[in-house]
Design an enzyme around this catalytic site. Structure first.
Site, PDB file in Angstrom:
ATOM      1  N   ASP A  75      66.487 -60.828  24.826  1.00 45.48           N
ATOM      2  CA  ASP A  75      67.601 -60.726  25.760  1.00 45.48           C
ATOM      3  C   ASP A  75      68.889 -60.583  24.967  1.00 45.48           C
ATOM      4  O   ASP A  75      69.169 -61.384  24.077  1.00 45.48           O
ATOM      5  CB  ASP A  75      67.631 -62.015  26.603  1.00 45.48           C
ATOM      6  CG  ASP A  75      68.467 -61.861  27.852  1.00 45.48           C
ATOM      7  OD1 ASP A  75      69.308 -60.947  27.894  1.00 45.48           O
ATOM      8  OD2 ASP A  75      68.288 -62.668  28.777  1.00 45.48           O
ATOM      9  N   ASP A 115      69.418 -55.030  29.385  1.00 49.90           N
ATOM     10  CA  ASP A 115      69.585 -55.962  28.263  1.00 49.90           C
ATOM     11  C   ASP A 115      68.406 -56.906  28.061  1.00 49.90           C
ATOM     12  O   ASP A 115      68.525 -57.879  27.340  1.00 49.90           O
ATOM     13  CB  ASP A 115      70.865 -56.769  28.454  1.00 49.90           C
ATOM     14  CG  ASP A 115      70.761 -57.728  29.613  1.00 49.90           C
ATOM     15  OD1 ASP A 115      69.998 -57.449  30.548  1.00 49.90           O
ATOM     16  OD2 ASP A 115      71.435 -58.765  29.573  1.00 49.90           O
ATOM     17  N   GLU A 116      67.281 -56.616  28.661  1.00 47.55           N
ATOM     18  CA  GLU A 116      66.163 -57.555  28.607  1.00 47.55           C
ATOM     19  C   GLU A 116      64.827 -56.825  28.535  1.00 47.55           C
ATOM     20  O   GLU A 116      64.625 -55.844  29.229  1.00 47.55           O
ATOM     21  CB  GLU A 116      66.152 -58.354  29.912  1.00 47.55           C
ATOM     22  CG  GLU A 116      66.260 -59.836  29.738  1.00 47.55           C
ATOM     23  CD  GLU A 116      66.241 -60.497  31.081  1.00 47.55           C
ATOM     24  OE1 GLU A 116      65.162 -60.934  31.481  1.00 47.55           O
ATOM     25  OE2 GLU A 116      67.301 -60.546  31.726  1.00 47.55           O
TER      26      GLU A 116
END
Length: 350
Positions: free
Chosen positions: A11, A109-110
């Site tokens: 993350d 973002d993950e």
DNA sequence: TTTCCCTTCACGG
DNA sequence: CTAACGCCGTGAAGGGAAA
């Protein structure tokens, strides 16, 4: 003996705001808030992401931007520059891609990476996590956090616990211990409502995972429906969900909130045409078939309402989709004379 | 009966 | 006054209608 999986969750730290800091070194040490325009405290949107300095003032994701403005009027407020974040995310994806094909991107973002088979031990996996963090830092100048465990749920919670710029490994022998004292809401999929149901059932205001793990499967299903089965396992630290690299798009939509609530048909139809247009453009580019459409209204009372219509055969033509959608819009306008805050349009696909 | 259709709810990033 | 709440996507619950 079951297969021992090794799952990594990566993350990016406060992603949007961190990218903005990178682009603007003069922001370092200052409070940065990415999201809607605060308009001197009168803005309508919310905070998308804020950096840790801004969080010291109590600013959080999802918070009304007007409230964030009150908490720290001196913060640097920036619009969401999605193109920049997408470009950055693409580059990070490339780095992760070196670890093979078993990657599931959850958002910009993950991501989850299934390392099972590729690495034999959690120690090796941790080395890989460190390597990925280092490469992302070198290539994109951004910090990230990694969680590694025997399944997706545990990897995600581990990651959460190590933020920012951290890495956390939970060995299988420690899995239960790791989660037992956490609030049930730490389990992905359990939000405020589900927590409250569990709390009422147990007569506890803040039930922990170890409390919930004592509830029988049958009772959980009675309490939470179909999802109860899943949560029952998760409370025991078990999560069978696989890392899925390619997922089908099931719907595409757009919404628009007006600067001021309105009933002006000109404004409404103009925006509606735009929404339909951008959505159908995207659908057409990806060669998807429209199986139905949904028109969304939010009135001044803030309640959301939807009207939808199905096309069992599927529609391919943009113009036709529009033609079929307008009556839904008109029905909303006719049934009601409340002012309108938001309109939206969504296509159901496949 | 099963399947679908419609609307809302809950959740998460 | 009274506090104020975006945008996207997924899955499921219940309601009812159709096949």
């Amino acid at each position: 003996m079951k297969l021992q999986k090794i799952i990594m969750h990566l993350d990016m730290d406060y992603f949007f705001a961190q990218v903005e800091e990178r682009e603007n070194p003069e922001f370092k040490g200052k409070s940065v808030v990415v999201g809607a325009n605060p308009r001197n405290g009168k803005g309508r949107g919310v905070v998308s992401t804020s950096n840790y300095k801004a969080r010291e003032y109590g600013i959080r994701s999802g918070m009304p931007i007007s409230r964030a403005y009150k908490l720290n009027p001196g913060a640097i407020f920036l619009p969401v520059n999605m193109r920049l974040y997408e470009k950055t995310a693409e580059s990070i994806s490339q780095i992760l891609g070196e670890e093979g094909p078993k990657i599931e991107k959850i958002s910009l973002d993950e991501a989850y990476i299934d390392l099972t088979g590729k690495y034999k031990t959690f120690k090796e996996a941790k080395k890989i996590g460190e390597k990925l963090k280092k490469e992302i830092l070198k290539k994109e100048g951004l910090t990230s956090t990694v969680g590694i465990a025997e399944n997706k749920m545990l990897a995600k919670i581990a990651c959460e616990s190590a933020k920012p710029n951290g890495i956390k490994v939970v060995l299988p022998k420690n899995s239960l211990n790791f989660i037992s004292d956490l609030d049930v809401q730490k389990i992905p999929g359990i939000g405020p409502k589900t927590k409250e149901k569990i709390g009422k059932y147990l007569s506890k205001e803040n039930p922990k995972i170890k409390d919930a793990s004592k509830i029988k499967k049958k009772e959980l299903v009675l309490l939470l429906g179909k999802r109860g089965e899943d949560f029952f396992k998760k409370f025991q630290g078990v999560d069978d969900a696989r890392v899925l690299s390619k997922r089908k798009i099931k719907s595409v939509g757009r919404e628009h909130t007006f600067q001021k609530d309105t009933r002006d048909p000109e404004k409404i139809t103009k925006i509606f045409r735009n929404l339909v247009n951008t959505v159908t453009d995207k659908v057409q580019r990806k060669n998807l078939i429209v199986k139905g459409v949904v028109v969304i209204f939010r009135f001044e009372d803030f309640k959301k309402h939807t009207k939808q219509i199905a096309f069992p055969g599927g529609i391919y033509d943009k113009k036709f989709v529009y033609k079929k959608s307008v009556p839904l819009l008109l029905r909303f306008l006719m049934e009601n004379n409340k002012k309108i805050r938001l309109i939206g349009f969504r296509t159901i696909l496949k």
